[in-house]
Design a protein around this motif. Structure first.
Motif, PDB file in Angstrom:
ATOM      1  N   LYS A  37      35.451  64.006  55.297  1.00 23.45           N
ATOM      2  CA  LYS A  37      35.323  63.118  56.451  1.00 23.45           C
ATOM      3  C   LYS A  37      34.931  61.700  56.028  1.00 23.45           C
ATOM      4  O   LYS A  37      35.476  60.731  56.527  1.00 23.45           O
ATOM      5  N   SER A  38      33.981  61.613  55.103  1.00 24.16           N
ATOM      6  CA  SER A  38      33.430  60.297  54.809  1.00 24.16           C
ATOM      7  C   SER A  38      34.152  59.602  53.652  1.00 24.16           C
ATOM      8  O   SER A  38      34.043  58.396  53.498  1.00 24.16           O
ATOM      9  N   GLY A  39      34.877  60.390  52.862  1.00 22.91           N
ATOM     10  CA  GLY A  39      35.617  59.787  51.747  1.00 22.91           C
ATOM     11  C   GLY A  39      36.605  58.765  52.259  1.00 22.91           C
ATOM     12  O   GLY A  39      37.008  58.790  53.421  1.00 22.91           O
ATOM     13  N   LYS A  40      37.020  57.855  51.382  1.00 25.94           N
ATOM     14  CA  LYS A  40      37.949  56.813  51.846  1.00 25.94           C
ATOM     15  C   LYS A  40      39.273  57.445  52.248  1.00 25.94           C
ATOM     16  O   LYS A  40      39.668  58.464  51.694  1.00 25.94           O
ATOM     17  N   PRO A  41      39.935  56.855  53.255  1.00 23.35           N
ATOM     18  CA  PRO A  41      41.164  57.460  53.760  1.00 23.35           C
ATOM     19  C   PRO A  41      42.220  57.531  52.660  1.00 23.35           C
ATOM     20  O   PRO A  41      42.273  56.676  51.784  1.00 23.35           O
ATOM     21  N   GLY A  42      43.053  58.541  52.717  1.00 23.23           N
ATOM     22  CA  GLY A  42      44.084  58.733  51.703  1.00 23.23           C
ATOM     23  C   GLY A  42      45.158  57.668  51.773  1.00 23.23           C
ATOM     24  O   GLY A  42      45.173  56.827  52.669  1.00 23.23           O
ATOM     25  N   VAL A  43      46.026  57.722  50.798  1.00 25.83           N
ATOM     26  CA  VAL A  43      47.134  56.770  50.746  1.00 25.83           C
ATOM     27  C   VAL A  43      48.448  57.547  50.790  1.00 25.83           C
ATOM     28  O   VAL A  43      48.611  58.549  50.102  1.00 25.83           O
ATOM     29  N   ARG A  44      49.350  57.112  51.670  1.00 26.36           N
ATOM     30  CA  ARG A  44      50.700  57.653  51.692  1.00 26.36           C
ATOM     31  C   ARG A  44      51.631  56.456  51.877  1.00 26.36           C
ATOM     32  O   ARG A  44      51.702  55.886  52.962  1.00 26.36           O
ATOM     33  N   TYR A 152      58.186  64.569  39.932  1.00 24.26           N
ATOM     34  CA  TYR A 152      57.122  65.164  40.741  1.00 24.26           C
ATOM     35  C   TYR A 152      56.673  64.172  41.790  1.00 24.26           C
ATOM     36  O   TYR A 152      57.023  62.988  41.736  1.00 24.26           O
ATOM     37  N   GLN A 153      55.892  64.684  42.735  1.00 26.60           N
ATOM     38  CA  GLN A 153      55.355  63.812  43.771  1.00 26.60           C
ATOM     39  C   GLN A 153      53.892  63.509  43.437  1.00 26.60           C
ATOM     40  O   GLN A 153      53.072  64.423  43.344  1.00 26.60           O
ATOM     41  N   ALA A 154      53.597  62.226  43.267  1.00 24.70           N
ATOM     42  CA  ALA A 154      52.220  61.816  43.003  1.00 24.70           C
ATOM     43  C   ALA A 154      51.386  62.031  44.273  1.00 24.70           C
ATOM     44  O   ALA A 154      51.938  62.121  45.368  1.00 24.70           O
ATOM     45  N   PRO A 155      50.057  62.105  44.143  1.00 22.23           N
ATOM     46  CA  PRO A 155      49.209  62.376  45.332  1.00 22.23           C
ATOM     47  C   PRO A 155      49.409  61.362  46.469  1.00 22.23           C
ATOM     48  O   PRO A 155      49.144  61.686  47.621  1.00 22.23           O
ATOM     49  N   ASP A 156      49.881  60.140  46.163  1.00 23.16           N
ATOM     50  CA  ASP A 156      50.107  59.159  47.233  1.00 23.16           C
ATOM     51  C   ASP A 156      51.538  59.185  47.759  1.00 23.16           C
ATOM     52  O   ASP A 156      51.960  58.264  48.454  1.00 23.16           O
ATOM     53  N   GLY A 157      52.281  60.239  47.430  1.00 24.86           N
ATOM     54  CA  GLY A 157      53.584  60.441  48.042  1.00 24.86           C
ATOM     55  C   GLY A 157      54.770  59.908  47.259  1.00 24.86           C
ATOM     56  O   GLY A 157      55.906  60.253  47.559  1.00 24.86           O
ATOM     57  N   VAL A 158      54.524  59.061  46.267  1.00 22.74           N
ATOM     58  CA  VAL A 158      55.632  58.473  45.520  1.00 22.74           C
ATOM     59  C   VAL A 158      56.173  59.498  44.517  1.00 22.74           C
ATOM     60  O   VAL A 158      55.407  60.179  43.843  1.00 22.74           O
ATOM     61  N   VAL A 159      57.491  59.619  44.461  1.00 19.20           N
ATOM     62  CA  VAL A 159      58.124  60.540  43.516  1.00 19.20           C
ATOM     63  C   VAL A 159      58.388  59.785  42.210  1.00 19.20           C
ATOM     64  O   VAL A 159      59.021  58.733  42.209  1.00 19.20           O
ATOM     65  N   LEU A 160      57.840  60.313  41.127  1.00 20.09           N
ATOM     66  CA  LEU A 160      57.941  59.643  39.825  1.00 20.09           C
ATOM     67  C   LEU A 160      58.749  60.495  38.854  1.00 20.09           C
ATOM     68  O   LEU A 160      58.885  61.708  39.027  1.00 20.09           O
TER      69      LEU A 160
END
Lengths: 261, 157
Positions: A37-44, A152-160
């Motif tokens: 909840k308190s962690g910084k919001p994710g990135v997509r 693969y898909q990086a945690p922020d959604g970008v496919v590398l």
């Protein structure tokens, strides 16, 4: 000896126990909940293209090729711009000479094999430019088919693409419904747009977004409700490409039309 | 059981052991299943850092401004203010150290990217002032007469 009443009681108890999901026995760590909840919001990362604003100058393609070291004269590119011209008799013409690296300086449509189609100004019903790039799909088919875990898909959604790991089998190039992948002429590995990963992770804009003079290309973070691009995607009428493939593309278009494939 | 049955079995077990030992050394520790599971998240985590370390070539106009504030401010008053310096002057990486490295594109083709008139009613292209490249001084570089830093008629050379 078990009687009828006992048997029915135990059966009901047994079914009730079997129906309990395993998750019900999980002990929840309060720290974990707090962190979520308190962690910084994710990135997509998501992309927004306004086809009304695009003029087909191709500065995005030029900047992309230089920024990402794609050989300038090789006929491959991570992003490109398509021109669609619809005539009054319903014909659709589309071209993208050299991926629009040098823009569109002539009204003649490049039909391939050195043939050019002239269209009279008064015959044009509508005509527009559509920039294309990797859709960084939520369900990327190119990643599913990679036999070695090189894409693969990086945690922020970008496919590398991992150039060290890629064996050059080309399955991913065949699997992409949008045709955004190609072989890098120098590294001989699969290559694709990655939203300029080295720039967005430093807080910069991708090279194509920066180079666009008209603001036709924008990048944003869909998980941030205050992000201006996320606001447009959530409140305006945006389209995506080839929805029927179920890939959940994350490049959104304003002013897209049915002719665009 | 007979010896001729056991021997090939030992050979196969031996080969499998060799493969597993090589794998343990060859496959990096950070290769494996990550956030998105086996289908989308099976990769070598170190590769994310590799991609982050790619050199940035295009620095943006604010970077150019730190030395060329006069040019930045003068072009700010013209319609060409929306165009990045590096779109024509080339990526600025390594330019302050070696000014000759910039490959400035003064070609006619560069101007025609926007200013070759295309009558596309549903695109912003139709709103840009343009010419017919075949009829407007064909073959002559635009910069012979026009000043891209001051595109108004007063800026004509």
């Amino acid at each position: 000896m078990i009687n009828r009443r006992e048997f029915l009681k135990n059966t009901v108890k047994g079914i009730a126990c079997a129906a309990l999901p395993l998750a019900a026995f999980e002990i929840i760590d309060p720290k974990k909940l707090f962190a979520d909840k308190s962690g910084k919001p994710g990135v997509r990362w998501v992309f927004l293209i306004d086809t009304y604003k695009c003029v087909g100058c191709g500065f995005c393609v030029k900047a992309c090729k230089n920024e990402n070291e794609i050989p300038y004269d090789a006929n491959v590119t991570r992003t490109w711009v398509e021109r669609y011209v619809v005539t009054k008799d319903g014909q659709v013409f589309a071209d993208s000479p050299k991926g629009a690296r040098d823009g569109f300086a002539t009204p003649k449509i490049d039909m391939g094999l050195g043939k050019y189609q002239e269209i009279k100004n008064e015959d044009i019903k509508k005509a527009y430019f559509v920039p294309k790039l990797c859709n960084q799909c939520e369900n990327p088919p190119c990643v599913q088919v990679c036999p070695v875990g090189a894409t693969y898909q990086a945690p922020d959604g970008v496919v590398l693409v991992d150039r060290k790991w890629c064996i050059g089998c080309g399955y991913c190039i065949m699997a992409c419904p949008y045709g955004v992948r190609f072989f890098h002429p120098v590294y001989k590995t699969a290559e694709k747009c990655n939203f300029c990963y080295h720039r967005i992770t430093k807080g910069m804009k991708p090279a194509c977004v920066q180079a666009c003079p008209f603001g036709a290309r924008l990048i944003g973070n869909i998980k941030d409700p205050d992000d201006p691009v996320a606001k447009i995607i959530m409140t305006e009428r945006v389209g995506i490409l080839k929805e029927e493939y179920g890939t959940k593309p994350q490049v959104f278009y304003l002013g897209i039309d049915k002719e665009v494939r | 059981m007979k010896n001729h049955v056991w021997r090939p079995l030992f050979a196969v077990i031996g080969m499998a052991a060799v493969v597993l030992v090589i794998r343990a050394f060859y496959v990096p520790k950070d290769f494996g299943v990550h956030e998105r599971g086996y289908m989308y998240g099976w990769y070598r985590a170190g590769n994310i850092e590799d991609w982050k370390n790619v050199k940035v070539k295009y620095q943006g106009r604010e970077y150019c401004k730190t030395c060329h504030s006069d040019k930045y401010e003068s072009i700010e008053k013209t319609p060409h203010a929306i165009i990045q310096c590096e779109n024509c002057h080339g990526p600025a990486l390594g330019h302050p150290e070696n000014p000759a490295k910039l490959a400035i594109d003064k070609s006619r083709g560069l101007c025609l990217r926007c200013h070759s008139y295309l009558p596309y009613p549903t695109s912003n292209r139709a709103n840009i002032r343009g010419i017919d490249p075949d009829r407007h001084n064909a073959g002559i570089e635009c910069v012979m007469c026009h000043n891209p830093h001051k595109p108004s008629p007063e800026g004509m050379k």
